[in-house]
Motif scaffolding. Structure first.
Motif, PDB file in Angstrom:
ATOM      1  N   THR A 192       9.566  66.932  16.977  1.00  7.65           N
ATOM      2  CA  THR A 192      10.163  67.745  17.360  1.00  7.65           C
ATOM      3  C   THR A 192      10.463  67.671  18.986  1.00  7.65           C
ATOM      4  OG1 THR A 192       9.803  69.092  15.730  1.00  7.65           O
ATOM      5  CG2 THR A 192      10.852  69.996  17.602  1.00  7.65           C
ATOM      6  N   TYR A 193       9.387  67.477  19.564  1.00  3.37           N
ATOM      7  CA  TYR A 193       9.489  67.372  21.052  1.00  3.37           C
ATOM      8  C   TYR A 193      10.214  65.936  21.353  1.00  3.37           C
ATOM      9  CZ  TYR A 193       7.739  66.630  25.752  1.00  3.37           C
ATOM     10  OH  TYR A 193       7.603  66.382  27.087  1.00  3.37           O
ATOM     11  N   LEU A 194       9.679  65.146  20.772  1.00  2.00           N
ATOM     12  CA  LEU A 194       9.906  63.618  21.348  1.00  2.00           C
ATOM     13  C   LEU A 194      11.640  63.506  21.127  1.00  2.00           C
ATOM     14  CD1 LEU A 194       7.039  61.312  20.066  1.00  2.00           C
ATOM     15  CD2 LEU A 194       7.785  61.720  22.519  1.00  2.00           C
ATOM     16  N   MET A 195      12.011  64.023  19.837  1.00  2.00           N
ATOM     17  CA  MET A 195      13.356  63.745  19.636  1.00  2.00           C
ATOM     18  C   MET A 195      14.126  64.583  20.283  1.00  2.00           C
ATOM     19  SD  MET A 195      12.806  62.686  15.829  1.00  2.00           S
ATOM     20  CE  MET A 195      14.435  62.125  15.321  1.00  2.00           C
ATOM     21  N   THR A 196      13.995  65.597  20.961  1.00  2.00           N
ATOM     22  CA  THR A 196      14.555  66.548  21.678  1.00  2.00           C
ATOM     23  C   THR A 196      14.725  66.568  23.064  1.00  2.00           C
ATOM     24  OG1 THR A 196      13.263  68.343  21.387  1.00  2.00           O
ATOM     25  CG2 THR A 196      14.750  67.948  19.703  1.00  2.00           C
ATOM     26  N   ILE A 197      13.825  65.703  23.613  1.00  2.00           N
ATOM     27  CA  ILE A 197      13.710  65.690  25.377  1.00  2.00           C
ATOM     28  C   ILE A 197      14.717  64.703  25.769  1.00  2.00           C
ATOM     29  CG2 ILE A 197      11.736  66.636  25.321  1.00  2.00           C
ATOM     30  CD1 ILE A 197      10.357  63.690  25.762  1.00  2.00           C
ATOM     31  N   PRO A 198      14.949  64.591  27.002  1.00  2.00           N
ATOM     32  CA  PRO A 198      15.825  63.552  27.524  1.00  2.00           C
ATOM     33  C   PRO A 198      15.546  61.994  27.301  1.00  2.00           C
ATOM     34  CG  PRO A 198      15.789  65.240  29.118  1.00  2.00           C
ATOM     35  CD  PRO A 198      14.439  65.487  28.026  1.00  2.00           C
ATOM     36  N   ASN A 199      14.459  61.823  27.184  1.00  2.00           N
ATOM     37  CA  ASN A 199      14.059  60.521  27.129  1.00  2.00           C
ATOM     38  C   ASN A 199      14.463  59.716  25.833  1.00  2.00           C
ATOM     39  OD1 ASN A 199      11.990  62.129  28.660  1.00  2.00           O
ATOM     40  ND2 ASN A 199      11.540  60.406  29.342  1.00  2.00           N
TER      41      ASN A 199
ATOM     42  N   ASN B  28      20.989  64.883  16.748  1.00  2.00           N
ATOM     43  CA  ASN B  28      21.297  64.128  17.920  1.00  2.00           C
ATOM     44  C   ASN B  28      22.599  63.214  17.954  1.00  2.00           C
ATOM     45  OD1 ASN B  28      18.754  64.617  19.542  1.00  2.00           O
ATOM     46  ND2 ASN B  28      17.554  63.393  18.261  1.00  2.00           N
ATOM     47  N   LYS B  29      22.918  62.967  16.761  1.00  2.00           N
ATOM     48  CA  LYS B  29      24.207  62.228  16.658  1.00  2.00           C
ATOM     49  C   LYS B  29      25.323  63.225  16.819  1.00  2.00           C
ATOM     50  CE  LYS B  29      22.591  58.621  13.268  1.00  2.00           C
ATOM     51  NZ  LYS B  29      22.591  58.414  11.927  1.00  2.00           N
ATOM     52  N   ARG B  30      25.311  64.535  16.549  1.00  2.00           N
ATOM     53  CA  ARG B  30      26.359  65.450  16.529  1.00  2.00           C
ATOM     54  C   ARG B  30      26.432  66.447  17.778  1.00  2.00           C
ATOM     55  NH1 ARG B  30      28.706  65.744  11.374  1.00  2.00           N
ATOM     56  NH2 ARG B  30      27.650  64.559   9.861  1.00  2.00           N
ATOM     57  N   ARG B  31      25.247  66.621  18.511  1.00  2.00           N
ATOM     58  CA  ARG B  31      25.232  67.510  19.517  1.00  2.00           C
ATOM     59  C   ARG B  31      24.891  66.659  20.957  1.00  2.00           C
ATOM     60  NH1 ARG B  31      25.731  72.570  18.530  1.00  2.00           N
ATOM     61  NH2 ARG B  31      24.639  73.262  20.299  1.00  2.00           N
ATOM     62  N   ASP B  32      26.077  66.724  21.713  1.00  2.00           N
ATOM     63  CA  ASP B  32      25.861  66.324  22.995  1.00  2.00           C
ATOM     64  C   ASP B  32      24.812  66.750  23.929  1.00  2.00           C
ATOM     65  OD1 ASP B  32      27.983  64.505  22.469  1.00  2.00           O
ATOM     66  OD2 ASP B  32      29.679  65.699  23.130  1.00  2.00           O
ATOM     67  N   SER B  33      24.397  68.096  23.640  1.00  2.00           N
ATOM     68  CA  SER B  33      23.555  68.647  24.632  1.00  2.00           C
ATOM     69  C   SER B  33      22.196  68.067  24.248  1.00  2.00           C
ATOM     70  CB  SER B  33      23.472  70.259  23.966  1.00  2.00           C
ATOM     71  OG  SER B  33      23.255  70.587  22.918  1.00  2.00           O
ATOM     72  N   LEU B  34      21.874  67.710  22.941  1.00  2.00           N
ATOM     73  CA  LEU B  34      20.612  67.021  22.767  1.00  2.00           C
ATOM     74  C   LEU B  34      20.572  65.564  23.104  1.00  2.00           C
ATOM     75  CD1 LEU B  34      19.619  68.159  19.152  1.00  2.00           C
ATOM     76  CD2 LEU B  34      18.520  68.709  21.341  1.00  2.00           C
ATOM     77  N   ALA B  35      21.739  64.905  23.000  1.00  2.00           N
ATOM     78  CA  ALA B  35      21.806  63.455  23.396  1.00  2.00           C
ATOM     79  C   ALA B  35      21.975  63.103  25.005  1.00  2.00           C
ATOM     80  CB  ALA B  35      23.104  63.048  22.883  1.00  2.00           C
ATOM     81  N   LYS B  36      22.654  63.981  25.808  1.00  2.00           N
ATOM     82  CA  LYS B  36      22.830  63.934  27.176  1.00  2.00           C
ATOM     83  C   LYS B  36      22.820  65.163  28.182  1.00  2.00           C
ATOM     84  CE  LYS B  36      27.579  63.158  26.017  1.00  2.00           C
ATOM     85  NZ  LYS B  36      28.357  62.106  25.821  1.00  2.00           N
ATOM     86  N   GLY B  37      22.306  66.174  27.585  1.00  2.00           N
ATOM     87  CA  GLY B  37      22.266  67.545  28.269  1.00  2.00           C
ATOM     88  C   GLY B  37      21.507  67.774  29.381  1.00  2.00           C
TER      89      GLY B  37
END
Length: 446
Positions: free
Chosen positions: A268-275, A320-329
């Motif tokens: 959950t952490y690794l897939m939702t942080i900027p990296n 991640n594919k659908r939410r810009d905030s998770l991808a590059k926020g």
């Protein structure tokens, strides 16, 4: 009537689902494949010895192609293939023969077919090139890299960096790659900026792994360690385990916790942080093993009965594919104490909040955001609304995580209420009709 009930129920589930945008994004999810230990696609291979943990076990290109749909469902954006060349070691790192592909893996034609099939499905392929100066001088290794980059439609290459190798080598590789992706893997913390200056696009670094194993296994609950700007440089790729580390599941087992639960927290952490993140094959089924006896590189198994981690990966990959905030926020930490970590990702007018409870007790975090909002859980069914004092209380049970869509407060969710009332009306009507029917049958029989 049954069909109508099913349709209304489906509509009910659709309406209560969090609303997410459909735009694509650039967040990368790398999946590292140790070719020899992934899957056997052909039973005709020779020179394999399943009883020897250091010998080739028969994994091949055909086996990887067979799992294309599986990797696509996970949401993988890139696969990294371990060295493809003939080698005394199944890892492909030692005594390398750069003139020939490892015979047990398959042919050059099969490799080319693999790259094409994955590209056609939107998954790019990266080759891990070994650096064996006892086999070829560095200048000739650069030529081999250039040859394969021009020969295959790969996305880029992955190199294990070494402080004894001159910077000129990396700069030369950068030139022959042109615009293709150049990923370096360092085993040191602190030299990432230097390597990036040599032309690497991304650096796989143990920066997070060194603290992450202790934090997410339950050994250390000092989530304050995650409150560091250095961790969130988007050029750094994070991981929790790889081909050259012990398996995370063993670390968790040693402490007495359940590996699946703690893998879910970590991912959950690794897939939702900027990296970007890199997952080593088997992480999604919590494979165990140790580096010392080579059990960390055991053959991949797809027969595990527990798919909780896989389902979590699929859910977050889709978000991640659908939410810009998770991808590059933007990334902002809202709470980091007592084993409870809460942060928010924001892009333009879209926000996603993530909460991870690593502690052994229920945790609450008081969050201050704009008024008239609500948080709708995506992993767990939960709804957080504004309190009278203007705060929001985000609560999680022990060892739980959730990802919340942050949106304007919808108040009473009338579509859901109306559908619910409609379903109840159908149910009551059905009971009344059946009751009358039974009475008529009783009268006719008497």
């Amino acid at each position: 009537m049954r069909k109508l009930t099913i349709m209304l129920t489906a509509l009910f589930l659709f309406l209560i689902s969090p609303v997410i945008s459909a735009e694509e994004n650039d967040k990368n999810f790398y999946y590292y494949i140790m070719i020899d230990r992934f899957q056997i696609g052909s039973l005709e291979e020779e020179n394999i010895d399943l009883d020897d943990p250091l010998a080739h076990h028969g994994g091949d290109f055909a086996g990887i192609i067979n799992r294309l749909d599986y990797l696509k469902t996970l949401g993988v954006t890139h696969i990294i293939l371990s060295p493809i060349f003939e080698s005394d070691s199944f890892t492909g790192f030692e005594n390398v023969n750069y003139d020939q592909i490892q015979p047990t893996f398959g042919t050059e034609e099969e490799l080319s077919n693999l790259v094409k099939k994955f590209n056609d499905e939107g998954i790019e392929v990266i080759l891990h090139f070994p650096i064996d100066e006892s086999a070829l001088p560095l200048s000739e290794i650069v030529s081999v890299i250039e040859q394969w980059v021009n020969k295959l439609s790969i996305a880029g290459i992955y190199l294990q960096t070494d402080e004894d190798i001159s910077n000129d080598f990396y700069e030369s590789v950068r030139k022959v790659l042109n615009n293709k992706l150049f990923i370096g893997h360092t085993n040191q913390v602190g030299n990432e900026d230097e390597l990036l200056s040599l032309g690497f696009d991304k650096i796989v670094s143990p920066m997070f792994q060194q603290i992450g194993v202790d934090l997410f296994s339950g050994k250390d609950k000092s989530v304050e360690l995650l409150n560091s700007n250095e961790l969130y440089d988007e050029r750094i790729v994070h991981y929790l385990e790889l081909y050259d580390t012990d398996r995370f599941a063993n670390q968790v087992n040693d402490i007495g916790y359940h590996p699946v639960t703690h893998w879910k927290l970590a991912l959950t952490y690794l897939m939702t942080i900027p990296n970007d993140l890199i997952i080593y094959q088997g992480s999604e089924v919590a494979l165990g093993g140790f580096k010392e006896d080579n059990s960390n590189n055991q053959m991949m198994t797809f027969l595990t009965g527990d798919d909780q981690i896989i389902r979590l990966i699929e859910k977050i990959s889709d978000a991640n594919k659908r939410r810009d905030s998770l991808a590059k926020g933007n990334f902002d930490i809202l709470h980091a104490e007592d084993g409870y970590f809460v942060y928010i990702r924001t892009f333009e007018d879209e926000s996603t909040l993530v909460a991870i409870n690593l502690s052994d007790t229920i945790q609450h975090a008081e969050i201050n955001l704009d008024p008239n909002l609500e948080f709708r859980g995506m992993l767990l069914n939960d709804l957080v609304r504004e309190n009278e004092d203007g705060t929001y209380i985000v609560t999680l049970k022990r060892e739980e995580s959730n990802v919340f869509v942050v949106q304007q407060d919808t108040g009473i969710y009338w579509p859901m209420v109306l559908v619910f009332l409609g379903v109840m009306a159908i149910f009551v009507t059905f009971i009344v009709v059946m009751s009358r029917k039974n009475k008529k049958e009783q009268k006719s029989s008497s």
